[in-house]
Scaffold this active site. Structure first.
Site, PDB file in Angstrom:
ATOM      1  N   CYS A  16      -8.778  67.732  -0.664  1.00  0.00           N
ATOM      2  CA  CYS A  16      -8.508  68.946  -1.439  1.00  0.00           C
ATOM      3  C   CYS A  16      -8.336  70.114  -0.481  1.00  0.00           C
ATOM      4  O   CYS A  16      -8.566  69.995   0.723  1.00  0.00           O
ATOM      5  CB  CYS A  16      -9.629  69.230  -2.446  1.00  0.00           C
ATOM      6  SG  CYS A  16     -11.207  69.614  -1.667  1.00  0.00           S
ATOM      7  N   CYS A  19     -11.114  71.097   1.834  1.00  0.00           N
ATOM      8  CA  CYS A  19     -11.265  70.280   3.041  1.00  0.00           C
ATOM      9  C   CYS A  19     -10.494  70.923   4.185  1.00  0.00           C
ATOM     10  O   CYS A  19     -10.989  71.004   5.319  1.00  0.00           O
ATOM     11  CB  CYS A  19     -10.735  68.861   2.804  1.00  0.00           C
ATOM     12  SG  CYS A  19     -11.633  67.904   1.575  1.00  0.00           S
ATOM     13  N   ASP A 406      22.248  79.854  -0.509  1.00  0.00           N
ATOM     14  CA  ASP A 406      23.284  79.378   0.394  1.00  0.00           C
ATOM     15  C   ASP A 406      24.595  79.312  -0.384  1.00  0.00           C
ATOM     16  O   ASP A 406      24.588  79.130  -1.602  1.00  0.00           O
ATOM     17  CB  ASP A 406      22.887  77.992   0.918  1.00  0.00           C
ATOM     18  CG  ASP A 406      23.994  77.359   1.739  1.00  0.00           C
ATOM     19  OD1 ASP A 406      24.438  77.996   2.701  1.00  0.00           O
ATOM     20  OD2 ASP A 406      24.411  76.243   1.404  1.00  0.00           O
TER      21      ASP A 406
END
Length: 692
Positions: A16, A19, A406
């Site tokens: 997660c 962490c 773009d």
């Protein structure tokens, strides 16, 4: 701080966002170290001062309870638990009979059968949650996995006790929570693994072999054997092996994949070639100028990797509060039991109230809040041709204020379109005939638009300039404005092909991409969402401004190289803009990775898709609008779910502590909370895309 070197680490064991935060904190605690941990790619970029080496960083990560190793560019890592799919399938298969049997008033024999079916789900299928919770506890912290593990074990533990005491069982709660959360974990893990594929996909775009000239003899060698100064042959249809300069030959080269230019470029001796560009018409001999890591393609790959590593980890709402929520629930459960005993209650009453607190606080709704909304939202997105890679992407769309589009392949279809401007009745016959002999893509497009034919009595292609020929006795020239000025004609439009005969300019052909039919509506819809739009392209300024005016975009950045696109994104971000980048080619990949939100058109290069956060399967600019709207609505649903889950726990826990909620009622209330969250998520199925 004087930085002597930097290193990239591959990380293992993260489950997660908290962490990632824990690892980053432990690395930054080393003297002079500056580290950024990326949860999406399971990697860390670490700036090392003198006196600190890679082994120190690896040891610091391992002390935090995780694994680490130095990153090697050629290595590929799959961070998905290889047993996760098997655990999910097992949980789903066993959960069905548990839920069905629990709906009736089961006999003692059936209850023991239910317990037998639920046990492997709780202890084997849900083991990743228990393992992560134990690891966090061992290091004095809590995560989302702590909440999930406690909830599953509390429901299971009470049910086991109930088997011996005759109370109500909650095995169905334990198995359904485990199954739903495993499904969410698996989908999330697969999405994260795709985030690291961008660089590998990019490097695959290059040529694999090169035909090198050795003492005048053509020798086929791997591209890795090329050295600066080597001369090699590029035949029509082949990719250019490496960055080089043309030594001999004339041709037309398609750079669209690398530079984004929509039209092929004419090259001859002295002109530069970009590795991975496609040679179209003629045989070329080129001399290698840059090889390996120095090539433009490799530099774009490095830019993508740096941009991905530099993305900050996203802290989920559930993780941000879990560090406080879980300890509070544990303390409240213990205090509840103690309070009942002090007040003269029985051990049974004290234990029942304490377990009710744990069950009512079981994070079923909390755990389902994000996965169910993600699963429904992404499922709806897939129906609309939109692939969203993960929940952190939804958070980014919330604050986006600028969309960079773009041109080639995004707003346009990448097909050559011509517009004839002339008053000469012979223009179609004369120009169409002379262009019909051309092998150049622009010449072929002009010939297709001018079908009338005369008698071609002579023809010459002038590389980089145009064509000339004699048609029905008339000397005709057709080509670029530069060539026309060299021949003495007064022309200014850089985006046109001009034709002349008899010493007089007879007309011009405007050459452009074919605009997608929904481009103008898409830009208008983006403006309606309050978003600023910017056109970014490698095309000429005239071509870019023409497209921008046609679709309604006010800001234009043109004639940019691939690495300049990334810088253009960074410049906007430096000015305070939160940028979404929409592109489809390799030339867009670094910009897609640098942007706060990368959106790729699905028919584009694999690297652009891998570097992006949202992939549009259908090549329709309106899908960009749908992607942003769907992401925002899904995020709103997640926040509604989380609010309900926390509000429910906050209101229900005091009732459980007071004994007003038995474990059975607590389980029912918890189930209702979960059902509410799921139903709220299912409302996303009613999302409607913008209609053309």
């Amino acid at each position: 701080m004087v930085v002597s070197s930097s290193v990239d680490l591959d990380l293992e064991g993260m489950t997660c966002a908290s962490c990632a935060a824990r690892i980053e904190k432990r690395l930054n605690a080393l003297p002079g170290v500056a580290a950024t941990v990326n949860f999406a790619t399971h990697s860390a970029h670490v700036q090392l001062p003198a006196g600190v080496d890679v082994d120190d960083c690896v040891a610091a990560v391992e002390k935090a309870g995780y694994g680490a190793s130095a990153h090697h560019p050629d290595s590929e890592h799959d961070h998905t638990d290889p047993t996760l799919l098997r655990r999910l399938i097992t949980a789903a298969v066993l959960a069905v009979p548990v839920v069905v049997l629990s709906m009736a008033m089961p006999s003692m024999t059936v209850m023991w059968l239910i317990a037998a079916l639920a046990t492997p789900v709780v202890f084997w299928a849900a083991w990743p949650f228990h393992r992560a919770a134990f690891k966090a506890a061992r290091h004095g912290s809590t995560t989302m996995d702590t909440l999930v593990s406690l909830g599953i074990l509390a429901a299971y533990g009470w049910s086991i006790v109930a088997l011996f005491t005759g109370g109500h069982i909650y095995f169905e709660v334990a198995v359904t929570v485990a199954t739903f959360l495993l499904a969410g974990r698996y989908a999330e893990a697969r999405a994260k693994d795709r985030a690291g594929e961008a660089v590998t996909a990019l490097l695959r775009m290059g040529a694999k072999e090169a035909t090198v000239l050795r003492d005048g003899v053509e020798v086929l060698v791997p591209v890795s054997h090329l050295r600066v100064g080597d001369e090699f042959v590029v035949r029509p249809g082949e990719k250019v092996a490496t960055d080089a300069v043309v030594v001999a030959g004339d041709s037309s080269v398609d750079n669209a994949l690398i530079t984004g230019e929509s039209l092929p470029v004419d090259v001859g001796p002295g002109d530069r070639l970009i590795g991975a560009a496609v040679n179209q018409t003629g045989r070329l001999i080129a001399r290698a100028e840059r090889v390996g890591a120095d090539t433009e393609l490799a530099q774009i790959a490095a830019a993508v990797e740096r941009a991905q590593t530099g993305k900050a980890p996203v802290q989920r709402l559930a993780d941000r509060v879990s560090s406080v929520f879980v300890p509070v629930v544990l303390v409240l459960s213990v205090l509840t039991a103690f309070g009942w005993l002090v007040a003269g209650g029985s051990w049974t009453a004290a234990f029942t109230a304490a377990v009710a607190v744990l069950i009512i606080a079981c994070p079923c709704a909390l755990g389902l809040a994000t996965p169910t909304a993600i699963l429904v939202g992404t499922g709806k997105g897939a129906q609309l041709g939109i692939l969203i890679s993960g929940p952190e992407i939804l958070e980014r769309t919330r604050a986006i204020d600028t969309v960079i589009l773009d041109k080639t392949g995004t707003l346009t279809q990448g097909r050559i379109e011509v517009q004839i401007l002339t008053e000469d009745p012979d223009f179609e016959r004369l120009v169409g005939t002379v262009e019909s002999a051309s092998e150049h893509p622009v010449g072929r497009a002009i010939a297709a638009a001018l079908p009338a034919r005369g008698q071609l009595q002579g023809f010459q292609a002038v590389p980089g300039r145009g064509v000339r020929g004699v048609v029905d006795g008339v000397q005709v020239v057709a080509g670029t404005s530069r060539w026309m000025r060299e021949l003495g004609y007064d022309v200014t439009d850089e985006a046109a092909v001009f034709a002349a005969w008899g010493g007089t300019l007879r007309g011009e052909v405007l050459v452009s991409d074919t605009l997608r039919p929904t481009s103008r509506q898409a830009v208008a819809e983006l403006h309606a969402l309050g978003l600023r739009t910017v056109l970014l392209t490698g095309d000429t300024r005239a071509a870019a401004r023409s497209v921008a005016a046609e679709v309604g975009i006010d800001e234009v950045v043109s004639e940019v190289k691939p690495l300049d696109k990334q810088q253009a994104v960074a410049d906007l971000q430096a000015g305070g803009a939160l940028v979404a980048m929409v592109g489809d080619g390799v030339n867009d990949s670094a910009a897609l990775a640098t942007a706060d939100l990368g959106i790729s058109m699905g028919a584009g290069a694999d690297v652009a898709i891998a570097a992006s956060d949202i992939t549009l399967v259908r090549n329709d600019p309106l899908a960009v609008v749908d992607a942003i709207r769907l992401s925002r609505q899904t995020l709103r649903t997640i926040k509604q779910n989380l609010f309900w889950a926390f509000a429910y726990n906050s209101a229900a826990i005091p009732l459980a502590m007071s004994g007003l909620l038995t474990p059975m009622i607590a389980g029912a209330a918890m189930a209702f909370s979960s059902v509410f969250v799921v139903l709220n998520s299912l409302r996303l199925r009613g999302f409607r895309g913008v209609q053309a």
